[in-house]
Write an enzyme that holds these catalytic residues in place. Structure first.
Site, mmCIF file in Angstrom:
data_model
loop_
_atom_site.group_PDB
_atom_site.id
_atom_site.type_symbol
_atom_site.label_atom_id
_atom_site.label_comp_id
_atom_site.label_asym_id
_atom_site.label_seq_id
_atom_site.Cartn_x
_atom_site.Cartn_y
_atom_site.Cartn_z
ATOM 1 N N THR A 80 42.291 42.186 41.300
ATOM 2 C CA THR A 80 41.125 42.976 41.678
ATOM 3 C C THR A 80 41.509 43.896 42.831
ATOM 4 O O THR A 80 42.206 43.493 43.766
ATOM 5 C CB THR A 80 39.932 42.103 42.095
ATOM 6 O OG1 THR A 80 40.280 41.298 43.223
ATOM 7 C CG2 THR A 80 39.481 41.217 40.939
ATOM 8 N N ASP A 132 41.841 37.313 42.498
ATOM 9 C CA ASP A 132 40.750 38.006 43.168
ATOM 10 C C ASP A 132 41.129 38.197 44.635
ATOM 11 O O ASP A 132 40.877 37.342 45.478
ATOM 12 C CB ASP A 132 39.461 37.200 43.041
ATOM 13 C CG ASP A 132 38.237 38.017 43.393
ATOM 14 O OD1 ASP A 132 38.392 39.171 43.832
ATOM 15 O OD2 ASP A 132 37.114 37.501 43.227
ATOM 16 N N ALA A 133 41.783 39.328 44.920
ATOM 17 C CA ALA A 133 42.241 39.617 46.276
ATOM 18 C C ALA A 133 41.643 40.901 46.829
ATOM 19 O O ALA A 133 41.734 41.169 48.018
ATOM 20 C CB ALA A 133 43.764 39.701 46.319
ATOM 21 N N LYS A 134 41.063 41.726 45.956
ATOM 22 C CA LYS A 134 40.367 42.958 46.343
ATOM 23 C C LYS A 134 41.205 43.820 47.289
ATOM 24 O O LYS A 134 40.721 44.312 48.309
ATOM 25 C CB LYS A 134 39.003 42.635 46.963
ATOM 26 C CG LYS A 134 38.063 41.896 46.003
ATOM 27 C CD LYS A 134 36.728 41.627 46.649
ATOM 28 C CE LYS A 134 35.771 40.954 45.666
ATOM 29 N NZ LYS A 134 36.180 39.564 45.339
ATOM 30 N N ARG A 135 42.457 44.051 46.935
ATOM 31 C CA ARG A 135 43.340 44.846 47.773
ATOM 32 C C ARG A 135 43.075 46.331 47.573
ATOM 33 O O ARG A 135 42.726 46.779 46.485
ATOM 34 C CB ARG A 135 44.796 44.532 47.447
ATOM 35 C CG ARG A 135 45.198 43.085 47.720
ATOM 36 C CD ARG A 135 45.040 42.734 49.186
ATOM 37 N NE ARG A 135 45.661 41.464 49.495
ATOM 38 C CZ ARG A 135 45.018 40.400 49.963
ATOM 39 N NH1 ARG A 135 43.711 40.454 50.154
ATOM 40 N NH2 ARG A 135 45.667 39.290 50.253
#
Length: 270
Positions: free
Chosen positions: A126, A96-99
């Site tokens: 993510t 879960d890094a939302k890059r």
């Protein structure tokens, strides 16, 4: 090169272990609740304990990169070991890094997190679409090349984002449906739709991909809510629980099993 696509590996895991993703979110508050110092040593102790407790009962785990990044190189090293330990033990890893960024930078993020040769290689990542869905093309290409997965933020559980996300959700869902066309048994490009969202305003059955649904427990969603929200796509949903499952270090296994079994019951359609 992995032997199966992410969608195929995910389908196997969900069928074997049931529909649940355990979030590993070693926030300062959780470390203190465990009686640990907010330090790299506390971070490592928390992470290793959660991995040991869930390794044989959860099909998917989701470390939150930010809680490791805050400790710089020491935290990143612990994140690398946590990902390695999870994958060796069996759960698929969604980082879960939302890059999200423009073309060349997005390609670099994808290489860092999806290339099997990377020290931080996860099964899926993510990503944020808010520089344009076209900017995600390098990540989608890397996912296909390395049989990895993506989860694109679509309708998250934080209410302050609802107005913005409603404006662009249809485009995001359309991008995912196109990427997963003709994939079996499940496409590898998924979306993130919070379990607290009242109505995603889209026919999710058209996606042919997985739906990561955070919000169980601390954010107020229940397994019964999942059945109401995701009735047409029950078999593609991955409910995610984080703080509620890991708050008490002596009850992690018991709590994860309870959430897993309740989610399986409500999503079975029986």
């Amino acid at each position: 090169m992995r032997e199966e696509t992410f969608g195929a590996r995910l389908r196997t895991q969900l069928d074997k272990y049931g529909p649940l993703c355990v979030g590993i979110d070693p926030s300062p508050g959780l470390l203190h609740a465990w009686g640990l110092d907010d330090s790299p040593a506390g971070l490592e102790r928390f992470s290793r304990t959660v991995v040991e407790e869930i390794a044989d009962i959860a099909g998917v785990a989701k470390p939150q990169s930010a809680f490791y990044e805050r400790w710089g190189s020491r935290g990143i090293a612990i994140l690398e070991h946590t990902i390695e330990d999870l994958r060796a033990a069996g759960p698929l890893v969604i980082l879960d890094a939302k890059r999200g960024d423009v073309e060349h930078t997005m390609a670099a993020y994808a290489e860092a997190y999806l290339d099997p040769g990377s020290p931080m290689a996860a099964d899926a990542l993510t990503v944020s679409p808010y520089l344009g869905t076209e900017a995600l093309a390098p990540a989608i290409d890397h996912a296909r090349l390395h049989d990895a997965g993506l989860f694109i933020l679509a309708r998250t559980s934080n209410p302050q984002a609802a107005h913005l996300q409603r404006q662009v959700a249809a485009q995001i869902f359309g991008t995912v449906a196109a990427a997963n066309r003709a994939q079996t048994p499940l496409g590898s490009i998924g979306v993130l739709v919070g379990a607290t969202v009242a109505d995603p305003e889209y026919d999710l059955s058209r996606l042919n991909g997985p739906i990561l649904a955070p919000g169980l427990g601390a954010q107020g969603a229940t397994p019964a809510d999942l059945a109401r929200l995701f009735a047409p796509v029950r078999q593609a949903v991955i409910p995610s629980v984080s703080r509620a499952a890991t708050l008490d270090p002596t009850r992690i296994r018991e709590t994860v099993l309870r959430y897993r079994d309740e989610c399986a019951h409500h999503l079975s359609g029986q």
